[in-house]
Design an enzyme around this catalytic site. Structure first.
Site, short mmCIF file in Angstrom:
data_model
loop_
_atom_site.label_atom_id
_atom_site.label_comp_id
_atom_site.label_asym_id
_atom_site.label_seq_id
_atom_site.Cartn_x
_atom_site.Cartn_y
_atom_site.Cartn_z
N SER A 153 -25.62 2.18 -5.96
CA SER A 153 -25.30 1.94 -7.36
C SER A 153 -25.53 3.18 -8.21
O SER A 153 -26.43 3.98 -7.92
CB SER A 153 -26.18 0.80 -7.88
N LYS A 204 -32.41 0.57 -4.36
CA LYS A 204 -31.19 1.31 -3.98
C LYS A 204 -31.56 2.75 -3.63
O LYS A 204 -31.06 3.32 -2.66
CB LYS A 204 -30.16 1.28 -5.12
N TYR A 207 -35.00 -3.20 -8.88
CA TYR A 207 -33.67 -3.30 -8.26
C TYR A 207 -33.14 -1.88 -8.00
O TYR A 207 -32.77 -1.55 -6.87
CB TYR A 207 -32.70 -4.07 -9.16
C1 WQD Z 1 -23.01 -3.69 -19.21
C2 WQD Z 1 -23.15 -3.39 -20.69
C3 WQD Z 1 -25.21 -4.15 -21.64
C4 WQD Z 1 -24.52 -8.42 -21.15
C5 WQD Z 1 -26.09 -3.50 -13.95
C6 WQD Z 1 -26.76 -2.76 -12.82
C7 WQD Z 1 -25.72 -2.21 -11.87
C8 WQD Z 1 -24.91 -3.36 -11.38
C9 WQD Z 1 -24.19 -4.00 -12.57
C10 WQD Z 1 -25.39 -5.09 -9.81
C11 WQD Z 1 -24.54 -2.90 -21.08
C12 WQD Z 1 -24.03 -4.89 -22.25
C13 WQD Z 1 -24.39 -7.04 -21.11
C14 WQD Z 1 -24.49 -9.10 -22.40
C15 WQD Z 1 -24.19 -7.00 -23.51
N1 WQD Z 1 -25.77 -4.27 -10.71
N2 WQD Z 1 -24.22 -6.36 -22.27
N3 WQD Z 1 -24.33 -8.36 -23.53
O1 WQD Z 1 -26.52 -3.18 -16.89
O2 WQD Z 1 -24.51 -1.59 -16.85
O3 WQD Z 1 -25.35 -2.58 -14.71
O4 WQD Z 1 -25.21 -4.49 -13.47
O5 WQD Z 1 -24.35 -5.19 -9.26
O6 WQD Z 1 -26.37 -1.59 -10.77
O7 WQD Z 1 -27.49 -1.67 -13.33
O8 WQD Z 1 -24.20 -4.04 -16.35
O9 WQD Z 1 -22.82 -5.91 -17.16
O10 WQD Z 1 -25.36 -6.08 -17.35
O11 WQD Z 1 -24.12 -4.53 -18.85
O12 WQD Z 1 -24.04 -6.35 -24.55
O13 WQD Z 1 -24.62 -10.36 -22.50
O14 WQD Z 1 -22.94 -4.60 -21.41
O15 WQD Z 1 -26.18 -3.84 -22.62
O16 WQD Z 1 -24.41 -1.96 -22.12
P1 WQD Z 1 -25.22 -2.79 -16.31
P2 WQD Z 1 -24.14 -5.23 -17.40
#
Ligand code: WQD
Length: 337
Positions: A125, A154, A150
């Site tokens: 990741s 990785k 997490y």
């Molecule tokens: C994306 C953006 C949030 C939810 C993580 C892991 C990565 C992978 C994917 C597993 C961010 C914003 C999110 C919400 C929001 N893991 N957001 N409201 O955190 O970039 O990546 O998940 O497969 O390894 O690090 O992904 O989709 O959680 O967030 O504003 O209800 O959306 O703050 O900026 P992230 P995400």
């Protein structure tokens, strides 16, 4: 020649099984069904017409892993997806993550080192980069202290694989995903988050279906064009295709090093508000959302430099953000119909 896909009934795993079958590979899936359901097998069959072999297996049980490999000697390659992947949960319950994401990897590698020239594809990741200094992010960007257990699993996983490949016949490719989204165009398989989705896109599509009242946008004070955080959202089918290309590279002994690393993204960053706009455009719906404070542990910006994957693997993401959002929305409507 059989290919083992661990976590093959999961979101990225199931899409990769479809692409492997499309390329004529014989697939065996192991999954502990902790975060998916057997119905995904039907989805795969409806797409390819072929039911992959499946065994329920908890990779944390060393004896079960040994027994599985005794009964499946002809496995030539492994694509290892099986892992716990919720960032927030990993902070609350680190030992669950170290056991599931590390012990299982060790038991798998212990079996593979007994074989000749095993090919191993690892689901890594972009989280290993933390908040990278320079955009777009290349594979040489420094690995920073993990922001969550997490992410740490990785990083540790990559190190375990690298150390092991040095002294065994295992050849490996580490695939560092950016943000996988969307679903197979058939809407037969897709993202099935159990409970309240942690990730942005499933939360958006569930809100679009009225399952959630409104989306909370975590932070609008980031140093970005519109103040919301930027990520590289890659269609899961593009991601799946990259896995098959990487596996073939190892099976055909085309790899230049025992362990190679590739960033898998589109090369384009999109803000949370841009993702919302893309959803509204493809769904024709207004998405209810509110701007709230930042989420603990989130970074400002991450998007991939994809030159290495483009030139060395000959792979490039094809789908646009809107196409990916349209497929996610089609899947959400189908699942809730
Ligand atoms: C994306 C953006 C949030 C939810 C993580 C892991 C990565 C992978 C994917 C597993 C961010 C914003 C999110 C919400 C929001 N893991 N957001 N409201 O955190 O970039 O990546 O998940 O497969 O390894 O690090 O992904 O989709 O959680 O967030 O504003 O209800 O959306 O703050 O900026 P992230 P995400």
């Amino acid at each position: 020649m059989k290919i083992l896909v661990t976590g093959g009934l999961g979101f990225i795993g199931s899409h990769t099984v479809v692409e492997l079958q499309n390329q004529g590979f014989e697939v065996v899936i192991v999954d502990d069904l902790s975060n998916t359901s057997l119905s995904v097998l039907d989805g795969i069959k409806n797409i390819t017409g072929k039911v992959p072999a499946f065994e329920k297996l908890d990779l944390r049980e060393k004896n079960s892993v040994q027994d599985f490999f005794k009964r499946n000697q002809e496995i030539a390659g492994v694509i290892h997806f099986a892992a716990s992947k919720a960032v927030g949960e990993s902070v609350e319950n680190p030992l669950l993550y170290y056991e599931n994401n590390i012990s299982a990897l060790v038991y798998l590698l212990q079996e593979l080192q007994k074989k000749e020239a095993a090919s191993f594809i690892f689901s890594s990741s972009c989280t290993v980069y933390g908040q990278a200094e320079k955009m777009p992010i290349t594979e040489n960007a420094p690995i920073q202290t993990a922001m969550s257990p997490y992410g740490n699993t990785k990083q540790i996983g990559e190190e375990i694989i690298t150390d092991t490949a040095k002294v065994t016949d295992i050849n490996a490719i580490l695939l560092r995903y950016f943000n996988p989204i969307g679903s197979h165009p058939s809407a037969e398989i897709g993202e099935l988050p159990l409970g309240v989705p942690q990730n942005l896109v499933p939360f958006i599509t569930q809100t679009g279906m009225g399952l959630r009242n409104e989306l909370s946008v975590y932070g609008d004070d980031y140093p970005t064009a519109d103040g919301t955080a930027v990520r590289d959202y890659i269609h899961v089918v593009d991601l799946a295709k990259a896995h098959v290309i990487a596996l073939k590279r190892l099976l055909d002994k085309k790899n230049l090093e025992k362990v190679e690393t590739f960033n898998l993204g589109t090369g384009t960053g999109s803000s949370v508000l841009e993702v919302i706009q893309a959803f509204e455009k493809v769904s024709g719906k207004k998405l209810p959302y509110k701007l709230v404070g930042r989420r603990e542990g989130d970074i400002t910006e991450a998007y991939a430099n994809t030159d290495k994957a483009n030139t060395v693997l000959g792979w490039k993401a094809q789908s646009t953000l809107e196409e990916a959002m349209a497929s996610a929305w089609k899947w959400e409507q189908k699942v809730r119909s």
